[in-house]
Design an enzyme around this catalytic site. Structure first.
Site, short mmCIF file in Angstrom:
data_model
loop_
_atom_site.label_atom_id
_atom_site.label_comp_id
_atom_site.label_asym_id
_atom_site.label_seq_id
_atom_site.Cartn_x
_atom_site.Cartn_y
_atom_site.Cartn_z
CB SER A 237 -0.90 0.03 1.23
OG SER A 237 -0.17 0.43 2.39
CG ASP A 238 1.43 5.83 -1.41
OD1 ASP A 238 2.40 5.96 -0.65
OD2 ASP A 238 1.25 6.57 -2.40
CB CYS A 239 3.04 5.78 3.46
SG CYS A 239 4.47 4.86 2.84
CB ALA A 241 -3.03 4.21 0.89
#
Length: 696
Positions: A237-239, A241
Site C-alpha cells: 500500500s501507499d503510506c 492509504a
C-alpha cells in the site's frame, strides 16, 4: 534463487509461525521472530534517483530529467548504481544491527504514473507524459535495480497503481474516473510492461479510488494485475492509504474492516499502521488465516529471492562502492544528457576567451535545493551552477554573483523592502560581459502533499508562471541589455512568458543531481553539447483554461497526443550545438516488429548526441489519438559533418489503436514520421526541420 524454490522455502517457514507472527510480517516494519531466526526487516526504502534518505549516496538527476535523456541503457546503468550502493549500505548497516527504515533492499521506485497535467506537483518523480517513454525507461530502471541473476540485487516497485496524478490535496479521498480506453491506452501500459517485460517484484497501490474502488483494495485492479498480467510478486500500500479507507474514502467503518478489505484484495504489505488490526479482523471473521499466511508467503518469497534469509553473492559488496568514482561519473553523464536547450540565438556556447566578467544571477544559481529534487539522498559534495562556473573559469574569467531575489517571497531579508536584491542584480549585470540568469523552482514549490512549502496548493502548482519575485528579477536583468542565457531549474512545464523571448538562450537544467552545476557549466561553456529532449509538453500558462479540470482524468485536451493548440515547447523537442537531420528513412513491419532505418547527418560544426524519434498515426481511424504518438526512439552520437545510418526497432503492437472497450484494434492507415522531434508545426517552426513521412 528462483521464485519456485524461494516460494517453497517461504511456505515452510511461514508454516512454523503462529498466525499472529505471520500477521506481524505484513507490516512495513516487520519485527524479528527470534525463535525462527527471522531478523527484523523494514520494507520501506526509496531510490528514485539514487539511494535516498539513508545517508550519503550517489545523487543523479531527478526522474523527469532522466526521462529527458531518452536513454534506456543509461537509466538501466543508474538502476544498477542504486542497487549496488543499496547493497553496500545494507551489508554495512545490518552488520551493525541497523535495520531501520530506508535501510532495506526493497526500493519503492520507479514512479511510472503518467504526468498528464502540468500542475501536478509530483510529476517530476515520473518519466513524463508518454506511455511508451515511461514504459521503456521504467523497465530499464527495474532491470538495473533487480539485476539479471537468480538472486535479486534489489527489489523494484512500480507505483502508484493506478490512475494517479493529482490533485495532491484530494488524493486521500478522490475518486479518479477513467474510461476503459484511457485505462488501456494511457494509464496501464507502463505498469503492464514493468510486470510482464521487466518482471518487477513489487507494485504499490495509489491513495485514490479508481472508478469507485480504493486502489489498495481494488478487486478490479488486482484482477488485472494478477489474473490478466500474471504478476507473481508482492503488493504494497501507499503510506497510510489503507487508513484512508475508513477516514477519507468512507468505504469501511473502522481499521479492522479496512485491513480486511486491503488484505482480501491482495495488498500484502501495509505501509502504515492499519495492519496492526489484522488479528482483530480475523477474530471478527473478516479475514481468513489462509489469506494472512498467503501474503506472508509472498513477502518471504521476496526475502529469499533477495538472499536476505540465506545469504547471496551480493553480501560481499563493500561500503566503498558508495559514491565511488565510477558512480559519480555515471551521474555526471546523466546530468549532461538530461539538459534541454530550448533556445539559442548563437550566444551558446560561451567563449571564455572573449569574456572578462561573467554575471551569475538568480535564486537557483547557488541553491543546493534546486539540484536535488525530492526523494533524494545526501551527497558528500554539492556543485551549484555558480560553483560549476567558478571552478571552470577560475583564473580566466571574473565571475560575479547576485542572488537577485528570494525563490518566492518578495524580499530576501525580512527587514528589507520588497525587491531588496534587484539593485545588486542589475549592478552585477551592468558590470559583466554576459549574464547567466538561473531561475526556477525546487521541491518546496512542487512536490508531494505534506512535504512542500506551498501549502495553498499542497505541492501542486496553481499556474505555470514562476513566482512574481523571479519575474521581476528577469525583467530587471534583461532590461540591462547584456547577452543573457536563462537557466531554468524545475521539474515541470514552466511558461516564462516574454523573458524567454527577450533572452538570447534558454537552457532547461531540471533538478540535475547534487553535482549537476558542473554539468550545466560544461554545457554553457561548450565542453559538451546539450542533447536532452522534453518528456513533457510545455504549455502557455493561459492554455490551462483550455484543459479539462485538474480532477478530470479524461485524456481529451491533455498531453501532446490530445492537445490541439500550439504549445510553447513540444514534447520531444530539444536543440543541440550541432544540427542533425534525417536525410532518408524507411520502415518495415515484419511480424511482431517494426524496423526503422534512417540515414542522418550532422551538418553543424559541433559533435553532438541527439535522439532519433519515430511517431506513428493511424490515418482515418476514429480511435487514434489526435496527434501522432511516440512509437520508438534511439539516442545516437554524430560528429560534425558526419553521416551515419541508424537502425532500430519497436513492437508492431504500437501501430494498433485502442477502442472504447479498451481493446487494441487494427484500424486506419498506419504511417510513421522519423525525425528529431514530434512531427508538429511548432517543432518545425523551432527547428526548421521536418520529419520524414513513411507509409507502413
Amino acid at each position: 534463487m528462483d521464485r519456485q524454490t524461494a516460494k517453497a522455502k517461504a511456505e515452510a517457514l511461514v508454516a512454523q509461525m503462529t498466525l499472529a507472527e505471520a500477521a506481524s510480517q505484513l507490516r512495513y516494519d516487520a519485527p524479528a521472530i527470534d525463535h525462527l531466526g527471522v531478523p527484523a526487516y523494514n520494507w520501506w526504502n526509496e531510490a528514485l534517483h539514487g539511494v535516498a534518505r539513508a545517508g550519503v549516496a550517489t545523487s543523479y538527476p531527478q526522474a523527469i530529467a532522466l526521462a529527458a535523456t531518452f536513454d534506456p541503457e543509461l537509466v538501466e546503468q543508474l538502476g544498477d548504481v542504486s542497487a549496488t550502493e543499496g547493497r553496500a549500505k545494507y551489508n554495512a548497516y545490518s552488520a551493525h544491527g541497523d535495520r531501520d527504515i530506508y535501510k532495506g533492499l526493497t526500493f519503492w521506485s520507479p514512479n511510472i504514473n503518467i504526468f498528464r497535467d502540468p500542475r501536478w506537483g509530483r510529476g517530476h518523480e515520473t518519466y513524463g507524459e508518454d506511455p511508451v517513454l515511461t514504459a521503456e525507461l521504467g523497465c530499464a530502471y527495474v532491470r538495473g535495480l533487480q539485476g539479471s541473476g537468480n538472486t535479486l540485487k534489489s527489489a523494484a516497485c512500480a507505483k502508484h497503481f493506478a490512475v494517479h496524478s493529482g490533485p495532491e490535496a484530494l488524493r486521500h479521498e478522490f475518486n479518479a474516473k477513467a474510461t476503459k480506453k484511457d485505462m488501456a491506452e494511457t494509464y496501464l501500459p507502463a505498469f503492464k510492461a514493468l510486470v510482464q517485460d521487466a518482471k518487477v517484484e513489487s507494485v504499490m497501490g495509489a491513495y485514490n479510488r479508481t472508478n469507485d474502488e480504493p486502489c489498495c483494495g481494488s478487486p478490479s485492479l488486482m484482477h488485472t494485475l494478477r489474473d490478466e498480467w500474471g504478476f507473481e510478486g508482492h503488493f504494497v500500500s501507499d503510506c497510510w492509504a489503507v487508513r484512508d479507507f475508513h477516514t477519507s474514502h468512507k468505504v469501511t467503518a473502522d481499521a479492522p474492516e479496512s485491513a480486511a478489505l486491503a488484505l482480501n484484495n491482495g495488498c500484502d504489505v501495509n505501509c502504515g499502521c492499519t495492519y496492526v488490526e489484522l488479528m482483530k479482523a480475523h477474530a471478527r471473521g473478516l479475514v481468513s488465516e489462509e489469506t494472512i499466511r498467503q501474503s506472508a508467503v509472498r513477502l518471504f518469497t521476496t526475502r529469499y529471492m533477495l538472499g536476505l534469509m540465506e545469504g547471496s553473492e551480493f553480501d560481499d559488496i563493500p561500503y566503498d562502492k558508495v559514491e565511488c568514482p565510477e558512480h559519480l561519473q555515471k551521474a555526471a553523464e546523466a546530468s549532461r544528457k538530461a539538459c534541454v536547450l530550448l533556445k539559442n540565438n548563437g550566444m551558446l556556447p560561451l567563449d571564455a576567451s572573449k569574456l572578462k566578467t561573467l554575471a551569475v544571477i538568480g535564486p537557483n544559481a547557488n541553491s543546493r535545493s534546486s539540484l536535488i529534487g525530492n526523494y533524494h539522498g545526501t551527497s558528500s559534495r554539492y556543485i551549484t551552477v555558480l560553483e560549476g562556473l567558478q571552478d571552470a573559469l577560475d583564473g580566466q574569467v571574473r565571475v560575479m554573483y547576485s542572488e537577485g531575489c528570494h525563490l518566492f517571497r518578495d524580499r530576501v531579508e525580512n527587514l528589507g523592502q520588497p525587491g531588496d536584491r534587484l539593485a545588486e542584480a542589475v549592478a552585477v549585470a551592468e558590470n559583466s560581459d554576459a549574464v547567466v540568469l538561473v531561475v526556477g523552482l525546487d521541491e518546496t514549490l512542487e512536490g508531494e502533499e505534506g512535504d512542500t512549502g506551498n501549502a495553498d496548493a499542497s505541492g501542486d502548482k496553481n499556474s505555470l508562471l514562476l513566482p512574481m519575485s523571479q519575474r521581476l528579477l528577469m525583467d530587471a536583468v534583461l532590461k540591462v541589455g547584456k547577452p543573457t542565457v536563462i537557466v531554468l531549474m524545475a521539474g515541470s512545464a514552466i511558461d516564462m512568458q516574454d523573458a524567454a523571448d527577450r533572452a538570447d538562450a534558454v537552457l532547461l537544467g531540471w533538478y540535475p543531481g547534487a553535482r549537476g552545476g558542473k554539468a550545466i557549466a560544461d554545457i554553457l561553456l561548450g565542453k559538451v553539447s546539450p542533447s536532452g529532449k522534453l518528456p513533457v509538453t510545455f504549455y502557455h500558462n493561459e492554455q490551462l483554461k483550455m484543459m479539462p479540470d485538474f480532477t478530470d482524468y479524461s485524456m481529451k485536451g491533455r498531453t501532446y497526443r490530445y492537445f490541439t493548440e500550439e504549445e510553447l515547447y513540444p514534447f520531444g523537442y530539444g536543440l543541440t550545438y550541432g544540427h542533425v537531420t534525417a536525410v532518408s528513412a524507411s520502415a518495415k513491419e515484419d511480424g511482431d516488429t517494426v524496423t526503422v532505418t534512417a540515414v542522418v547527418k550532422n551538418d553543424g560544426t559541433a559533435d553532438t548526441e541527439d535522439v532519433v524519434q519515430v511517431y506513428v498515426q493511424n490515418e482515418g481511424s476514429v480511435n487514434a489519438p489526435v496527434n501522432p504518438r511516440l512509437a520508438g526512439f534511439r539516442r545516437i552520437a554524430v560528429k560534425a559533418g558526419e553521416e551515419i545510418t541508424v537502425t532500430f526497432s519497436f513492437p508492431a503492437a504500437r501501430l494498433l489503436v485502442v477502442d472504447d472497450n479498451g481493446t487494441p484494434v487494427q484500424e486506419g492507415k498506419p504511417v510513421a514520421y522519423v525525425g528529431f522531434g514530434q512531427p508538429s508545426r511548432r517543432t518545425e517552426a523551432l527547428t526548421g526541420d521536418k520529419s520524414i513521412r513513411i507509409e507502413l
